[in-house]
Design a protein around this motif. Structure first.
Motif, PDB file in Angstrom:
ATOM      1  N   PHE A  44     -43.472 -53.224   4.659  1.00 31.71           N
ATOM      2  CA  PHE A  44     -42.306 -53.861   5.284  1.00 31.71           C
ATOM      3  C   PHE A  44     -41.994 -55.044   4.682  1.00 31.71           C
ATOM      4  N   LEU A  70     -34.187 -55.410  13.591  1.00 34.52           N
ATOM      5  CA  LEU A  70     -35.256 -54.940  12.955  1.00 34.52           C
ATOM      6  C   LEU A  70     -36.238 -55.877  12.480  1.00 34.52           C
ATOM      7  N   TRP A  74     -40.632 -43.429  15.233  1.00 32.39           N
ATOM      8  CA  TRP A  74     -39.834 -44.623  14.622  1.00 32.39           C
ATOM      9  C   TRP A  74     -40.787 -46.055  14.841  1.00 32.39           C
ATOM     10  N   ALA A  92     -40.022 -56.503  13.629  1.00 31.11           N
ATOM     11  CA  ALA A  92     -41.097 -56.182  12.638  1.00 31.11           C
ATOM     12  C   ALA A  92     -42.187 -57.570  12.853  1.00 31.11           C
ATOM     13  N   SER A 148     -33.082 -47.191   9.077  1.00 37.38           N
ATOM     14  CA  SER A 148     -33.078 -47.795  10.377  1.00 37.38           C
ATOM     15  C   SER A 148     -31.726 -48.393  10.887  1.00 37.38           C
ATOM     16  N   ASN A 196     -36.994 -45.947  21.029  1.00 38.85           N
ATOM     17  CA  ASN A 196     -37.732 -46.709  20.441  1.00 38.85           C
ATOM     18  C   ASN A 196     -38.760 -47.247  21.470  1.00 38.85           C
ATOM     19  N   ARG A 206     -45.799 -49.620   8.533  1.00 41.03           N
ATOM     20  CA  ARG A 206     -45.550 -50.320   7.497  1.00 41.03           C
ATOM     21  C   ARG A 206     -45.837 -51.663   7.572  1.00 41.03           C
ATOM     22  N   GLU A 257     -44.012 -45.757  12.829  1.00 43.71           N
ATOM     23  CA  GLU A 257     -43.729 -46.065  11.480  1.00 43.71           C
ATOM     24  C   GLU A 257     -43.555 -47.475  10.969  1.00 43.71           C
ATOM     25  N   LEU A 258     -42.792 -48.161  12.026  1.00 40.60           N
ATOM     26  CA  LEU A 258     -42.580 -49.712  11.548  1.00 40.60           C
ATOM     27  C   LEU A 258     -43.724 -50.431  11.669  1.00 40.60           C
ATOM     28  N   ARG A 313     -35.458 -49.195   5.785  1.00 39.98           N
ATOM     29  CA  ARG A 313     -34.518 -50.246   6.219  1.00 39.98           C
ATOM     30  C   ARG A 313     -33.201 -49.522   6.351  1.00 39.98           C
TER      31      ARG A 313
END
Length: 189
Positions: free
Chosen positions: A74, A117, A61, A121, A153, A52, A68, A64-65, A150
């Motif tokens: 998210f 996570l 990834w 975020a 993840s 990551n 979102r 993508e987070l 989620r």
């Protein structure tokens, strides 16, 4: 991990990172899940597993987070189990490349912090013009957009970069702190 190239070239002036692995290839960057495969394929190379990777131009990834968070899909789930996440900043990957030149082996580099996570975020939301992340009751989770993200993840493995940091004297930046406090200027990548 092509977006890491400018970071490596800034850390090692004159060194050209290539995608073609040959006899003179000294460093291979990969996802930690592919570490064994590349170590067998390139036994004379330093194979660095970097999970990551966060930085300008990030992909996969982490992107993508970020997308979102930016779109508002998210959602924090109140009372949900924390989802551990391993991260590393691209500048630390570049420093790891510099430290492993001429030292074949298998290495995993992370920021050595125990992120969740939701924490990552939130840090990305701060970086993205202070986006607000909605918080919902846990029981709503499966009906909200992004629930599968989620869940998936939570299934991603985490890595320990502390052995690399202690062996090479690398003091990596905490990605969450960096995202919240770094002031980008002309010299930032």
């Amino acid at each position: 991990m092509a977006f890491v190239r400018p970071y490596v070239e800034a850390a090692l002036p004159g060194y050209r990172l290539t995608d073609a692995a040959g006899a003179d290839h000294v460093v291979v960057l990969c996802d930690p899940a592919e570490l064994d495969m590349y170590a067998c394929k390139y036994p004379a190379a330093a194979v660095i597993g970097a999970p990551n990777v966060i930085g300008t131009g990030m992909t996969g990834w982490p992107m993508e987070l970020a997308a979102r968070v930016w779109r508002g899909t998210f959602v924090h789930l109140r009372g949900a189990e924390p989802v551990p996440v391993s991260t590393v900043h691209a500048t630390d990957v570049a420093r790891a490349v510099a430290l492993t030149l001429g030292r074949p082996g298998r290495y995993v580099v992370t920021d050595c912090a125990d992120h969740t996570l939701d924490e990552l975020a939130d840090a990305l939301a701060d970086r993205l013009d202070g986006k607000r992340i909605f918080t919902a009751p846990r029981r709503w989770g499966r009906w909200l957009p992004g629930y599968a993200f989620r869940r998936d993840s939570a299934a991603r493995p985490t890595c320990d970069g502390k052995p690399f940091a202690s062996e090479f004297g690398l003091n990596p930046v905490n990605v969450s702190t960096y995202l919240r406090t770094h002031v980008y200027d002309e010299s930032s990548l």
